[in-house]
Write a protein that holds these residues in place. Structure first.
Motif, PDB file in Angstrom:
ATOM      1  N   LYS A  56       0.796  -1.199  -0.051  1.00 47.19           N
ATOM      2  CA  LYS A  56      -0.121   0.114   0.034  1.00 47.19           C
ATOM      3  C   LYS A  56       0.888   1.311   0.073  1.00 47.19           C
ATOM      4  O   LYS A  56       0.382   2.269   0.752  1.00 47.19           O
ATOM      5  N   ALA A  57       1.907   1.131  -0.577  1.00 50.11           N
ATOM      6  CA  ALA A  57       2.962   2.207  -0.792  1.00 50.11           C
ATOM      7  C   ALA A  57       2.523   3.054  -1.987  1.00 50.11           C
ATOM      8  O   ALA A  57       3.170   3.190  -2.976  1.00 50.11           O
ATOM      9  N   THR A  92       9.157  -1.693  -0.917  1.00 49.31           N
ATOM     10  CA  THR A  92       7.733  -1.147  -0.604  1.00 49.31           C
ATOM     11  C   THR A  92       7.279  -1.433  -2.231  1.00 49.31           C
ATOM     12  O   THR A  92       7.739  -1.789  -3.008  1.00 49.31           O
ATOM     13  N   CYS A  93       5.985  -1.648  -1.949  1.00 51.78           N
ATOM     14  CA  CYS A  93       5.120  -1.870  -3.311  1.00 51.78           C
ATOM     15  C   CYS A  93       3.475  -1.463  -3.061  1.00 51.78           C
ATOM     16  O   CYS A  93       3.170  -1.122  -2.053  1.00 51.78           O
ATOM     17  N   SER A  94       3.028  -1.381  -4.157  1.00 52.37           N
ATOM     18  CA  SER A  94       1.481  -1.196  -4.311  1.00 52.37           C
ATOM     19  C   SER A  94       0.993  -2.273  -5.215  1.00 52.37           C
ATOM     20  O   SER A  94       0.836  -2.399  -6.365  1.00 52.37           O
ATOM     21  N   ALA A  95       0.093  -3.144  -4.399  1.00 55.02           N
ATOM     22  CA  ALA A  95      -0.369  -4.510  -5.073  1.00 55.02           C
ATOM     23  C   ALA A  95      -1.636  -3.794  -5.897  1.00 55.02           C
ATOM     24  O   ALA A  95      -1.777  -4.326  -7.229  1.00 55.02           O
ATOM     25  N   LEU A  96      -2.354  -2.758  -5.351  1.00 56.72           N
ATOM     26  CA  LEU A  96      -3.444  -2.138  -5.880  1.00 56.72           C
ATOM     27  C   LEU A  96      -3.340  -1.698  -7.242  1.00 56.72           C
ATOM     28  O   LEU A  96      -3.785  -1.751  -8.205  1.00 56.72           O
ATOM     29  N   TYR A  97      -1.986  -0.904  -7.593  1.00 60.29           N
ATOM     30  CA  TYR A  97      -1.300  -0.517  -8.842  1.00 60.29           C
ATOM     31  C   TYR A  97      -0.202  -1.141  -9.206  1.00 60.29           C
ATOM     32  O   TYR A  97       0.259  -0.754 -10.485  1.00 60.29           O
ATOM     33  N   GLU A  99       2.726  -1.572  -8.899  1.00 63.78           N
ATOM     34  CA  GLU A  99       3.905  -0.942  -8.461  1.00 63.78           C
ATOM     35  C   GLU A  99       4.953  -1.583  -7.905  1.00 63.78           C
ATOM     36  O   GLU A  99       4.546  -1.824  -6.625  1.00 63.78           O
ATOM     37  N   ASN A 100       6.261  -1.949  -8.244  1.00 63.31           N
ATOM     38  CA  ASN A 100       7.372  -2.525  -7.586  1.00 63.31           C
ATOM     39  C   ASN A 100       7.213  -3.767  -7.227  1.00 63.31           C
ATOM     40  O   ASN A 100       7.851  -4.408  -6.880  1.00 63.31           O
ATOM     41  N   VAL A 104      10.056  -6.466  -6.282  1.00 69.36           N
ATOM     42  CA  VAL A 104       9.944  -7.684  -5.096  1.00 69.36           C
ATOM     43  C   VAL A 104      10.290  -8.856  -5.621  1.00 69.36           C
ATOM     44  O   VAL A 104      10.868  -9.727  -4.862  1.00 69.36           O
ATOM     45  N   TRP A 105       9.404  -9.366  -6.697  1.00 69.46           N
ATOM     46  CA  TRP A 105       9.718 -10.721  -6.946  1.00 69.46           C
ATOM     47  C   TRP A 105      11.077 -10.913  -7.489  1.00 69.46           C
ATOM     48  O   TRP A 105      11.689 -12.214  -6.995  1.00 69.46           O
ATOM     49  N   SER A 106      11.916 -10.042  -7.872  1.00 70.75           N
ATOM     50  CA  SER A 106      13.316 -10.319  -8.154  1.00 70.75           C
ATOM     51  C   SER A 106      14.080 -10.407  -7.144  1.00 70.75           C
ATOM     52  O   SER A 106      15.165 -11.185  -6.763  1.00 70.75           O
TER      53      SER A 106
END
Length: 183
Positions: A56-57, A92-97, A99-100, A104-106
């Motif tokens: 949720k970033a 950080t990431c945004s699952a909603l959008y 983003e990133n 994270v997977w890398s």
């Protein structure tokens, strides 16, 4: 039949310790505005993590997510990694959008490569420990089941337990009587 399986827990309890023992990588998902009280609760869980991701970033949470990332990285600098030879990563990431997510997977892939190729052989060691835990858990379950289904135990355990609860017998003498029921 699957190469990748995600296990999600409700958080904040013993289930995380159990899941840590079952998984190749333990990823802890956190929120940017969780607050200090929640962070204190999560400290024990943070010690289990191989990767910490603040979800949720996005939108108004971006600054809070970056601050949380910095605080977590600082806290981790005082902790030992749960996986030998690996430094716990925070992102950080945004699952909603979406983003990133690739970044994270890398990091998940980096962990897989690192843990399989380190001198400590942490991936192989973790798998051996998982199998050992599985064996010992099943053994303990079997011993308990066998014990509690014996006729002698079924017939006498309640009286020994009640005697102890009434204060008529000590803990040690009660334990000895109960354990003798198994013979």
């Amino acid at each position: 039949g699957y190469d990748i399986i995600f296990v999600e827990t409700v958080g904040g309890g013993q289930s995380e310790v159990a899941v840590r023992g079952l998984t190749d990588l333990f990823m802890l998902l956190m929120l940017p505005n969780a607050g200090d009280s929640l962070q204190g609760i999560k400290r024990g869980i943070m010690e289990l993590a191989d990767l910490i991701v603040i979800n949720k970033a996005d939108s108004d949470n971006q600054n809070a997510a970056m601050l949380a990332k910095q605080e977590i990285e600082q806290a981790l600098s005082f902790m030992r990694s749960a996986t030998p030879g690996w430094k716990v990563l925070v992102d950080t990431c945004s699952a909603l959008y979406s983003e990133n997510i690739k970044t994270v997977w890398s990091k998940v892939e980096d962990f897989q490569k690192s843990s399989g190729n380190t001198i400590s052989g942490s991936f192989k060691m973790r798998r051996i420990k998982q199998v050992e835990n599985w064996l010992m858990d099943r053994l303990n379950q079997r011993i308990l089941t066998d014990f509690y289904t014996k006729e002698n135990v079924i017939n006498h355990l309640p009286k020994y337990r009640d005697s102890f609860l009434k204060g008529e017998a000590s803990l040690e003498s009660t334990l000895e009587k109960i354990l003798r029921l198994n013979s």
